[in-house]
Scaffold this active site. Sequence first.
Site, PDB file in Angstrom:
ATOM      1  N   VAL A 452       0.838  -1.202   0.000  1.00  0.00           N
ATOM      2  CA  VAL A 452       0.000   0.000   0.000  1.00  0.00           C
ATOM      3  C   VAL A 452       0.873   1.253   0.000  1.00  0.00           C
ATOM      4  O   VAL A 452       0.618   2.213  -0.740  1.00  0.00           O
ATOM      5  CB  VAL A 452      -0.954   0.003   1.208  1.00  0.00           C
ATOM      6  CG1 VAL A 452      -1.660   1.345   1.346  1.00  0.00           C
ATOM      7  CG2 VAL A 452      -1.984  -1.112   1.075  1.00  0.00           C
ATOM      8  N   TRP A 455       2.692   1.614  -3.352  1.00  0.00           N
ATOM      9  CA  TRP A 455       1.735   1.936  -4.406  1.00  0.00           C
ATOM     10  C   TRP A 455       1.346   3.404  -4.357  1.00  0.00           C
ATOM     11  O   TRP A 455       1.200   4.060  -5.385  1.00  0.00           O
ATOM     12  CB  TRP A 455       0.498   1.052  -4.247  1.00  0.00           C
ATOM     13  CG  TRP A 455      -0.572   1.295  -5.269  1.00  0.00           C
ATOM     14  CD1 TRP A 455      -0.667   0.735  -6.509  1.00  0.00           C
ATOM     15  CD2 TRP A 455      -1.705   2.159  -5.131  1.00  0.00           C
ATOM     16  NE1 TRP A 455      -1.794   1.195  -7.145  1.00  0.00           N
ATOM     17  CE2 TRP A 455      -2.448   2.067  -6.331  1.00  0.00           C
ATOM     18  CE3 TRP A 455      -2.158   2.997  -4.117  1.00  0.00           C
ATOM     19  CZ2 TRP A 455      -3.630   2.785  -6.529  1.00  0.00           C
ATOM     20  CZ3 TRP A 455      -3.331   3.708  -4.320  1.00  0.00           C
ATOM     21  CH2 TRP A 455      -4.042   3.592  -5.505  1.00  0.00           C
ATOM     22  N   HIS A 456       1.180   3.938  -3.142  1.00  0.00           N
ATOM     23  CA  HIS A 456       0.776   5.341  -3.015  1.00  0.00           C
ATOM     24  C   HIS A 456       1.888   6.292  -3.432  1.00  0.00           C
ATOM     25  O   HIS A 456       1.663   7.275  -4.133  1.00  0.00           O
ATOM     26  CB  HIS A 456       0.367   5.649  -1.571  1.00  0.00           C
ATOM     27  CG  HIS A 456      -1.054   5.306  -1.263  1.00  0.00           C
ATOM     28  ND1 HIS A 456      -1.445   4.065  -0.823  1.00  0.00           N
ATOM     29  CD2 HIS A 456      -2.188   6.045  -1.325  1.00  0.00           C
ATOM     30  CE1 HIS A 456      -2.755   4.051  -0.639  1.00  0.00           C
ATOM     31  NE2 HIS A 456      -3.232   5.241  -0.935  1.00  0.00           N
ATOM     32  N   ASP A 457       3.089   6.012  -2.948  1.00  0.00           N
ATOM     33  CA  ASP A 457       4.192   6.946  -3.208  1.00  0.00           C
ATOM     34  C   ASP A 457       5.493   6.244  -2.839  1.00  0.00           C
ATOM     35  O   ASP A 457       5.627   5.717  -1.739  1.00  0.00           O
ATOM     36  CB  ASP A 457       4.027   8.217  -2.361  1.00  0.00           C
ATOM     37  CG  ASP A 457       5.069   9.283  -2.697  1.00  0.00           C
ATOM     38  OD1 ASP A 457       5.766   9.099  -3.713  1.00  0.00           O
ATOM     39  OD2 ASP A 457       5.175  10.265  -1.964  1.00  0.00           O
TER      40      ASP A 457
END
Length: 571
Positions: A452, A455-457
């Site tokens: 997570v 994936w976000h940054d």
Amino acid sequence: MTSPNPDQLPLPVPSPSSSISTEHKHSITDFTITIPGSKLRPNTSNTTAAEQSRSRWNTLEFRLYMVVFVLVVPMMVWVPIRLSRPSHHNYWNYEYRLSEGWFGYKVDNSDAQYRSFRSNLLPLLILSSIYLISSHLFSRLTTPSPDRRLKFIVGFSTFMIILLHGFSSLKIFLILSLNYYISKLPITGPLKRIWPAVLIVLNIGVLFVNERNDGFRYGELHAALGTLDNWSGLLPRWHISFNITMMRMVSFGIDYLWKEQNTNQEIPTEYRKRVNTSLPSEHYSYINYLAYCLYPPLYIAGPIITFNDFIWQIRNPTTISTKEKISYGVRFLFSILTMESVLHTMYVVAIKDTKAWQGDSPAEMSMIGFWNLVVVWLKLLIPWRFFRLWALSDGLDPPENMIRCVANNYSTLGFWRSWHRSYNLWVVRYIYIPVGGSKNTILATALVFTFVALWHDLSFKLLAWGWLVSLFILPELLARKVFTASKYGQLWYYRHICAVGGVINILLMMSANLVGFVLGLEGMKVLLVELTSTISGWFFMTFASCCLFVAVQVMFEYREEEKRRGIDRRC
């Protein structure tokens, strides 16, 4: 047994509850959005039916809680408003980040993510209207057919992608095509067990390479191709939103890998069955894949829907009443008005970005952090509801992303089930369960939140957030196993001890999210020093914890009210 003809699929068997009409009585629980499959399941509660039926709302205890709400909530609203007034000593440190707003007020439009959506709302409304009108006319002027609709979606999607990204659309189609052919490779033997992980790692690698190269410029590949960079479309930075497309690419690949011969002639109509029921092999085609990955209402920001669910809904459209669409539209408009009210009266984003909190008390700094979290929740909720409303208007029902208000969460696990729910459903299906799920909780949770965060940054701040969340989930998991309701639920103090645990959970969740999405490690360190090194800080922490205790008790009763109404949202 041969696969059924795609245009001659059997009719679905209606759900037993679909023909039952029940009188709806309005309740406080109506403030929480209804999701499919939220009916209370048998034996899901450890309390008896008699205990479930007893409401605490009119007891002396809860009347005292209501007094606390009446006194404290206005204070929580007033503090950030006071900090945002021109008379405050820090106002001129961030005033330059404010813009002209409505009715003579300044507006804090400094959050880049929401500013992008806010500025492009009119073009998005025009684009969605063009699509919906075109889709309606196409269905009216041609013989209705799932295959024709999928081809229409691909045609309109191609036009939209070119409009949005210009010649960069060629990069998107190239990546999509490569992933399609890799996903369709005949995988057998031991490799089949790790192939989902291979697909996820490969696609995370694509995101990483895109980020490092800023989406690639043609001129950097060859000077002769430089002219292609001159037209980059309305959204030149195509790779910023590609992480959503990446999840669809993985969904197609793993759904195809896990496909099984469907011997049941009944078409799935319920969400879980649509997700878990494989399609006939011919439906895992390139046209269907493109239509799924580039479906206009969900392309830019989701919500995320699995490949199986998408194709089943296209071939057997979900019934969505006009009343449901209007009700959802009203919720969307109310969310926008709420956000505009916050941005015009509380300049907490500008205060956070400029670190303009010099001389502020621990209580004031805490409210800056809290209302920044509210803004984060609203800035995600609003686009997701816009795009879901667009999909609902087109006859497709993707998962609702935000179920509960950000301030209506006491459980870490429940919070992640209700926050970006479609994303949560995706990681549970494709990561959490394959690596062991509840049988291997610690490893599965750590892998999920590492994914997570990446994936976000691709940054240390988000990675720290992911590991913090994984760490903070462990106490709740342990408490649920040791301090069970079946064993201790009859004790009078059980509910109050659980509320203390809920307070700890809330403080941990707020800390993790302040690090990941608001203050960062540096800002969080300043806040913690203020809270723990001064008398006023300790006094505020004690007062805030007592208020949170009251809030958790109300959240408990809110969920009990849902159970009394036969609702279980599992969060």
